[in-house]
Scaffold this motif. Sequence first.
Motif, mmCIF file in Angstrom:
data_model
loop_
_atom_site.group_PDB
_atom_site.id
_atom_site.type_symbol
_atom_site.label_atom_id
_atom_site.label_comp_id
_atom_site.label_asym_id
_atom_site.label_seq_id
_atom_site.Cartn_x
_atom_site.Cartn_y
_atom_site.Cartn_z
ATOM 1 N N MET A 101 0.793 -1.081 0.033
ATOM 2 C CA MET A 101 0.021 -0.098 -0.066
ATOM 3 C C MET A 101 0.792 1.192 -0.092
ATOM 4 O O MET A 101 0.518 2.425 -0.535
ATOM 5 C CB MET A 101 -0.961 -0.100 1.130
ATOM 6 C CG MET A 101 -2.086 0.920 1.289
ATOM 7 S SD MET A 101 -3.064 0.420 2.582
ATOM 8 C CE MET A 101 -4.065 -0.791 1.961
ATOM 9 N N GLU A 102 1.822 0.970 0.774
ATOM 10 C CA GLU A 102 2.844 2.239 0.698
ATOM 11 C C GLU A 102 3.430 2.738 -0.689
ATOM 12 O O GLU A 102 3.379 3.772 -1.213
ATOM 13 C CB GLU A 102 3.966 2.164 1.732
ATOM 14 C CG GLU A 102 3.566 2.126 3.142
ATOM 15 C CD GLU A 102 4.862 1.785 4.108
ATOM 16 O OE1 GLU A 102 5.825 1.625 3.607
ATOM 17 O OE2 GLU A 102 4.577 1.933 5.360
ATOM 18 N N LYS A 103 3.857 1.875 -1.191
ATOM 19 C CA LYS A 103 4.347 1.771 -2.824
ATOM 20 C C LYS A 103 3.149 2.429 -3.842
ATOM 21 O O LYS A 103 3.260 3.233 -4.792
ATOM 22 C CB LYS A 103 4.692 0.488 -3.389
ATOM 23 C CG LYS A 103 5.905 0.069 -2.671
ATOM 24 C CD LYS A 103 6.383 -1.290 -3.395
ATOM 25 C CE LYS A 103 7.663 -1.772 -2.713
ATOM 26 N NZ LYS A 103 8.401 -3.061 -3.141
ATOM 27 N N GLN A 104 2.015 1.842 -3.395
ATOM 28 C CA GLN A 104 0.857 2.249 -4.164
ATOM 29 C C GLN A 104 0.545 3.776 -4.036
ATOM 30 O O GLN A 104 0.389 4.481 -4.880
ATOM 31 C CB GLN A 104 -0.491 1.612 -3.807
ATOM 32 C CG GLN A 104 -1.709 2.067 -4.650
ATOM 33 C CD GLN A 104 -3.048 1.156 -3.944
ATOM 34 O OE1 GLN A 104 -2.855 0.401 -3.339
ATOM 35 N NE2 GLN A 104 -4.193 1.429 -4.478
ATOM 36 N N ILE A 105 0.688 4.291 -2.507
ATOM 37 C CA ILE A 105 0.558 5.566 -2.308
ATOM 38 C C ILE A 105 1.515 6.610 -2.914
ATOM 39 O O ILE A 105 1.182 7.689 -3.376
ATOM 40 C CB ILE A 105 0.480 5.964 -0.743
ATOM 41 C CG1 ILE A 105 -0.890 5.178 -0.396
ATOM 42 C CG2 ILE A 105 0.361 7.271 -0.438
ATOM 43 C CD1 ILE A 105 -0.685 5.196 1.428
ATOM 44 N N ILE A 135 -7.916 7.835 -3.799
ATOM 45 C CA ILE A 135 -7.888 8.479 -2.552
ATOM 46 C C ILE A 135 -6.890 7.928 -1.663
ATOM 47 O O ILE A 135 -6.341 6.670 -1.973
ATOM 48 C CB ILE A 135 -9.221 8.281 -1.830
ATOM 49 C CG1 ILE A 135 -9.465 6.796 -1.540
ATOM 50 C CG2 ILE A 135 -10.278 9.150 -2.542
ATOM 51 C CD1 ILE A 135 -10.811 6.780 -0.539
ATOM 52 N N VAL A 136 -6.368 8.660 -0.529
ATOM 53 C CA VAL A 136 -5.696 8.157 0.347
ATOM 54 C C VAL A 136 -6.376 8.644 1.895
ATOM 55 O O VAL A 136 -6.596 9.895 1.994
ATOM 56 C CB VAL A 136 -4.141 8.749 0.415
ATOM 57 C CG1 VAL A 136 -3.427 8.308 1.765
ATOM 58 C CG2 VAL A 136 -3.359 8.226 -0.889
ATOM 59 N N VAL A 137 -6.621 7.732 2.444
ATOM 60 C CA VAL A 137 -7.062 8.095 3.904
ATOM 61 C C VAL A 137 -5.967 8.160 4.769
ATOM 62 O O VAL A 137 -5.395 7.276 5.061
ATOM 63 C CB VAL A 137 -8.162 7.062 4.320
ATOM 64 C CG1 VAL A 137 -8.971 7.532 5.593
ATOM 65 C CG2 VAL A 137 -9.254 6.879 3.015
ATOM 66 N N LEU A 144 -11.468 1.922 11.558
ATOM 67 C CA LEU A 144 -11.398 2.446 10.259
ATOM 68 C C LEU A 144 -10.456 2.055 9.478
ATOM 69 O O LEU A 144 -10.743 1.426 8.336
ATOM 70 C CB LEU A 144 -11.655 3.824 10.354
ATOM 71 C CG LEU A 144 -11.758 4.580 8.977
ATOM 72 C CD1 LEU A 144 -12.893 4.140 8.104
ATOM 73 C CD2 LEU A 144 -11.720 6.259 9.119
ATOM 74 N N GLU A 145 -9.178 2.040 10.089
ATOM 75 C CA GLU A 145 -8.043 1.664 9.082
ATOM 76 C C GLU A 145 -7.872 0.049 8.945
ATOM 77 O O GLU A 145 -7.701 -0.056 7.826
ATOM 78 C CB GLU A 145 -6.727 1.766 10.099
ATOM 79 C CG GLU A 145 -5.459 1.622 9.341
ATOM 80 C CD GLU A 145 -4.740 0.336 9.701
ATOM 81 O OE1 GLU A 145 -3.674 -0.138 9.043
ATOM 82 O OE2 GLU A 145 -5.294 -0.252 10.856
ATOM 83 N N GLU A 146 -8.446 -0.728 9.731
ATOM 84 C CA GLU A 146 -8.576 -2.134 9.585
ATOM 85 C C GLU A 146 -9.359 -2.423 8.401
ATOM 86 O O GLU A 146 -9.448 -3.193 7.732
ATOM 87 C CB GLU A 146 -8.789 -3.093 10.881
ATOM 88 C CG GLU A 146 -7.710 -2.761 11.973
ATOM 89 C CD GLU A 146 -8.041 -3.548 13.286
ATOM 90 O OE1 GLU A 146 -9.213 -3.806 13.279
ATOM 91 O OE2 GLU A 146 -7.138 -3.770 13.983
ATOM 92 N N SER A 149 -8.144 -1.229 5.087
ATOM 93 C CA SER A 149 -6.896 -2.074 4.694
ATOM 94 C C SER A 149 -7.612 -3.609 3.923
ATOM 95 O O SER A 149 -6.893 -4.019 2.800
ATOM 96 C CB SER A 149 -6.107 -2.408 5.864
ATOM 97 O OG SER A 149 -5.455 -1.429 6.098
ATOM 98 N N LYS A 150 -8.655 -4.156 4.673
ATOM 99 C CA LYS A 150 -9.157 -5.382 4.296
ATOM 100 C C LYS A 150 -9.741 -5.027 2.662
ATOM 101 O O LYS A 150 -9.844 -6.264 1.908
ATOM 102 C CB LYS A 150 -10.290 -5.688 5.168
ATOM 103 C CG LYS A 150 -9.836 -6.086 6.426
ATOM 104 C CD LYS A 150 -10.951 -6.553 7.191
ATOM 105 C CE LYS A 150 -10.428 -6.982 8.823
ATOM 106 N NZ LYS A 150 -11.361 -7.567 9.750
ATOM 107 N N ASN A 151 -10.355 -3.610 2.398
ATOM 108 C CA ASN A 151 -10.789 -3.429 1.139
ATOM 109 C C ASN A 151 -9.934 -2.867 0.234
ATOM 110 O O ASN A 151 -10.413 -2.442 -0.700
ATOM 111 C CB ASN A 151 -12.068 -2.468 1.345
ATOM 112 C CG ASN A 151 -13.499 -3.262 2.077
ATOM 113 O OD1 ASN A 151 -14.002 -4.019 1.403
ATOM 114 N ND2 ASN A 151 -13.378 -2.885 3.265
ATOM 115 N N ASN A 152 -8.451 -2.998 0.783
ATOM 116 C CA ASN A 152 -7.461 -2.476 -0.480
ATOM 117 C C ASN A 152 -7.556 -0.969 -0.720
ATOM 118 O O ASN A 152 -7.105 -0.481 -1.803
ATOM 119 C CB ASN A 152 -7.369 -3.339 -1.623
ATOM 120 C CG ASN A 152 -7.261 -4.805 -1.434
ATOM 121 O OD1 ASN A 152 -6.046 -4.977 -0.461
ATOM 122 N ND2 ASN A 152 -7.710 -5.892 -2.002
#
Length: 333
Positions: A101-105, A135-137, A144-146, A149-152
């Motif tokens: 996810m970090e690379k995606q952001i 988006i980036v949250v 909310l974070e979990e 993350s589960k929904n990519n």
Amino acid sequence: MKKVLPARLKIAFLFLGLILIIGTLGYILIEKWSFLDAIYMTIITLATVGFGETHPLSPAGRIFTIFLILSGLGILMFVIESGISFLLEGEFGNVVRRKKMEKQIQSLRNHYIICASGETGEYVIEEFVKTNQNIVVVTTDKKLEENLSKNNIPVIFDNPAEDEVLEKAGVKSAKGLVSVLEDDKDNLFVVLTARSLNSNLKIVTRSVDKNSVAKFKNAGADEVVLTDLIGGMRIASAMLRPAVVNFLDQMLYQSGEPLRLEEAVVSASSPLKDKSLSESNISEKTGLMVVAIKEKNTGKYIYNPKANYKLCDGDTLIVIGNSEQVKKLRSLL
């Protein structure tokens, strides 16, 4: 995302390092051994490999070794158990997912940053996802974070008011930022931080207190939304204009592809520039309904524009349709 390893695994490695230090220092002080001999003896004792003593032990050294074996076995079992749970209970997968996810952001451009907490934040995120926005949250809400993350959905679990956190979210290359934290003070800090990092960023923030609107504007917010005011108007409308409210609800929340009021700007290179609405055939080509046009030159809105209205460079079309239809329109403009 500062936390990569779970706390339990960190504690396990901390205890393991501590017992290695105690064992090594103990043999150095009690037996007067060299550092290499002392750490070697500590490791083979904790590992229970049965290689035998490095040098003959004194009575004090044997008592210390018994202590080391008893305490070391418990710590080793804790380390092994923590490692197995890290691999098997999904935590390892979470770490891999966060790294991805970090690379995606880092690769995102012209995206939206949503600093969110509470139910209002969840509704904002839901709308951006439904309309297929990048988006980036950023949130301090663990639940909310979990879920995100589960929904990519790209998410950073950290304080959105900190410079390095917004930089990690790509604030310098973002198109806009929405701050919907539950406290006006927190939203104000986010607005100040974001504006200092990107002077061209569009910033929309939530405000609970109507007296804070001027403060948000001075801090750099482009739009301030009074959520309590909007909620109150919605309740009154449900009583006074029930058919209108029901129509809007069905438009926004219908099953399948929801309809939205969207906007699109006529560019200087658009093939529709200088054409009338009837000549542009927007409805036939996209399936959209043009309900209003904001004129670039005057800033005024033309409601229910006539078929002979000529589209100009910079005009903003206000349309009703789904996200796919809006994509078609933007490709024409």
